[in-house]
Design a protein around this motif. Structure first.
Motif, mmCIF file in Angstrom:
data_model
loop_
_atom_site.group_PDB
_atom_site.id
_atom_site.type_symbol
_atom_site.label_atom_id
_atom_site.label_comp_id
_atom_site.label_asym_id
_atom_site.label_seq_id
_atom_site.Cartn_x
_atom_site.Cartn_y
_atom_site.Cartn_z
ATOM 1 N N VAL A 101 0.852 -1.192 0.000
ATOM 2 C CA VAL A 101 0.000 0.000 0.000
ATOM 3 C C VAL A 101 0.889 1.243 0.000
ATOM 4 C CG1 VAL A 101 -1.951 -1.090 1.144
ATOM 5 C CG2 VAL A 101 -0.147 -0.055 2.520
ATOM 6 N N ARG A 102 0.360 2.325 -0.498
ATOM 7 C CA ARG A 102 1.124 3.574 -0.525
ATOM 8 C C ARG A 102 1.499 3.991 0.903
ATOM 9 N NH1 ARG A 102 1.614 7.471 -4.340
ATOM 10 N NH2 ARG A 102 -0.062 6.516 -5.577
ATOM 11 N N GLY A 103 2.759 4.326 1.110
ATOM 12 C CA GLY A 103 3.216 4.739 2.434
ATOM 13 C C GLY A 103 3.262 3.604 3.436
ATOM 14 N N GLU A 113 10.138 -2.454 -5.566
ATOM 15 C CA GLU A 113 9.014 -1.526 -5.620
ATOM 16 C C GLU A 113 8.332 -1.500 -6.986
ATOM 17 O OE1 GLU A 113 7.585 0.124 -3.349
ATOM 18 O OE2 GLU A 113 8.971 0.056 -1.647
ATOM 19 N N LYS A 117 3.815 -2.907 -10.519
ATOM 20 C CA LYS A 117 3.439 -2.265 -11.779
ATOM 21 C C LYS A 117 3.776 -3.157 -12.960
ATOM 22 C CE LYS A 117 4.055 1.956 -14.495
ATOM 23 N NZ LYS A 117 4.710 3.294 -14.566
ATOM 24 N N PHE A 127 -3.117 -6.312 -2.575
ATOM 25 C CA PHE A 127 -1.931 -5.779 -1.902
ATOM 26 C C PHE A 127 -1.282 -6.869 -1.064
ATOM 27 C CE2 PHE A 127 -4.705 -2.066 -2.409
ATOM 28 C CZ PHE A 127 -3.834 -1.142 -2.986
ATOM 29 N N THR A 129 0.976 -7.090 2.492
ATOM 30 C CA THR A 129 1.262 -6.259 3.655
ATOM 31 C C THR A 129 2.084 -7.052 4.663
ATOM 32 O OG1 THR A 129 -0.695 -6.899 4.928
ATOM 33 C CG2 THR A 129 -0.956 -5.101 3.353
ATOM 34 N N ASP A 134 -1.191 -1.614 7.883
ATOM 35 C CA ASP A 134 -1.144 -1.596 6.418
ATOM 36 C C ASP A 134 -2.232 -2.487 5.836
ATOM 37 O OD1 ASP A 134 1.049 0.057 6.558
ATOM 38 O OD2 ASP A 134 2.520 -1.510 6.118
#
Length: 367
Positions: A101-103, A113, A117, A127, A129, A134
């Motif tokens: 997740v973002r952040g 990272e 994508k 996602f 986590t 998160d």
């Protein structure tokens, strides 16, 4: 060799799945027959012989090995084992297939990272986590698009998974999890599908021989009433995934195979130092909550798995008949009956497992 392989392949005790342990030994015995080697019952290892008659070890680990483990055992390439080697543990689990997740508060060592994508629509929306906060953020975001499936990343056969449909159900499900275990292993939250068909798509290589295959998985019910893996009907061909993809398939199956190939390429390009002789991918085809068709890779297996007996049988069939280019085999796992194999089946386990209870595991050539 400096390392104790029993750390990767412990002998069973009253808390282990004895049927898995017994199946690996049968896999080792049959692989030894294919490579004219000698099966060593200790540690599921085979002693093979090179062209000059010199012995060399060939390993069949129960799990994907870390690079450090492989180095201590002298495993340097895919020709040294039936399975795979990865630099970080999370790569061998379901966690590798989704972005954070973002952040994100927790990021494991070695995380790529850009991988999420690069995988894109190869996988279902979701996602990975490594922190419960998160996970709450990930689940909350996913619930905006429908029900969410929560998946422990190390569990097999669908065990431990739960579907949540509201923020309250999400919080309740996460509250039952061990925060330390989530930090160590990770947790996956992804879009839930219904009317799911799961394809097994993969390739296996034993020295200079390769097969690729597609199959459909069956489900069954264990003695606790849980839905678990019940076997795979496998269609195998000579060669690798490219040779498999060149065959004429339905649109659904062709898309599943192409997504498995993309997932395979992307993961192996995303991390240095990886190699595997056995590459298996579970690909789901189903409908989302709006009834739209969805296909995505669920997870990978770079180790001995439920479909391995069928893979070995395909290798045996091809070795026995050089003119044969296609074979259909089936692995079957029957819970509640320790004498369920039909005549002509190759039995991998028949007995009362201390954990799973009475069960039979066998493989057959269909055609």
């Amino acid at each position: 060799m400096g390392a104790d392989f029993s750390e990767a392949n412990p002998a069973p005790d009253q808390h282990d799945n004895q049927h898995d342990w017994a199946s690996r030994h049968e896999v080792a015995r049959r692989l030894a027959g294919l490579c004219r080697g000698v099966s060593c019952q200790e540690h599921d290892r085979i002693t093979c012989f090179d062209g000059e008659g010199q012995p060399r070890p060939y390993f069949i680990p129960s799990d994907t090995l870390l690079t450090t483990q492989a180095g201590e055992l002298g495993i340097a390439c895919e020709g040294d084992l039936y399975g795979g080697v990865v630099p970080f543990r999370f790569i061998a689990t379901k966690a590798v297939g989704h972005p954070l997740v973002r952040g994100a508060r927790a990021v494991p060592e070695g995380w790529n990272e850009g991988l999420g994508k690069a995988l894109g629509e190869t996988v279902l929306p979701g996602f990975s986590t490594f922190d419960l906060a998160d996970a709450l953020a990930a689940g909350t975001a996913l619930l905006e698009s429908g029900p969410v499936r929560i998946k422990p990343v190390e569990a097999t056969a669908g065990r431990g998974q739960v579907v949540v449909r509201s923020p309250d159900e999400l919080e309740a499900a996460l509250s039952r999890l061990n925060p330390g275990q989530v930090r160590r292993e990770g947790l996956v939250l992804e879009q839930n599908l219904v009317d799911v068909k799961t394809f097994s798509i993969g390739s296996s290589k034993i020295f200079d021989r390769s097969i690729a295959y597609w199959g459909t998985q069956a489900i069954t019910v264990d003695r606790r009433g849980q839905t678990v893996y019940g076997g795979t009907r496998l269609h195998a061909v000579r060669g690798g995934l490219a040779e498999l993809a060149a065959r004429d398939f339905s649109h659904e199956l062709a898309e599943a195979i192409e997504k498995a190939r993309h997932y395979d390429r992307t993961i192996f390009e995303g991390f240095s130092g990886m190699f595997a002789s056995r590459r298996n991918y579970d690909v789901a085809s189903g409908r989302d909550h709006l009834g739209r068709s969805r296909i995505g890779v669920l997870e990978q297996s770079w180790r001995v798995g439920g479909a391995t007996p069928a893979e070995i049988t395909a290798f045996e069939r091809f070795a026995a008949d050089p003119q044969c280019d296609d074979v259909i085999c089936a692995t079957v796992e029957v819970h509640g009956d320790c004498d369920a194999a039909p005549p002509g089946a190759i039995v991998y386990y028949a007995g009362v497992d201390p954990v799973a209870g009475p069960m039979t595991k066998y493989v057959m050539v269909i055609e």
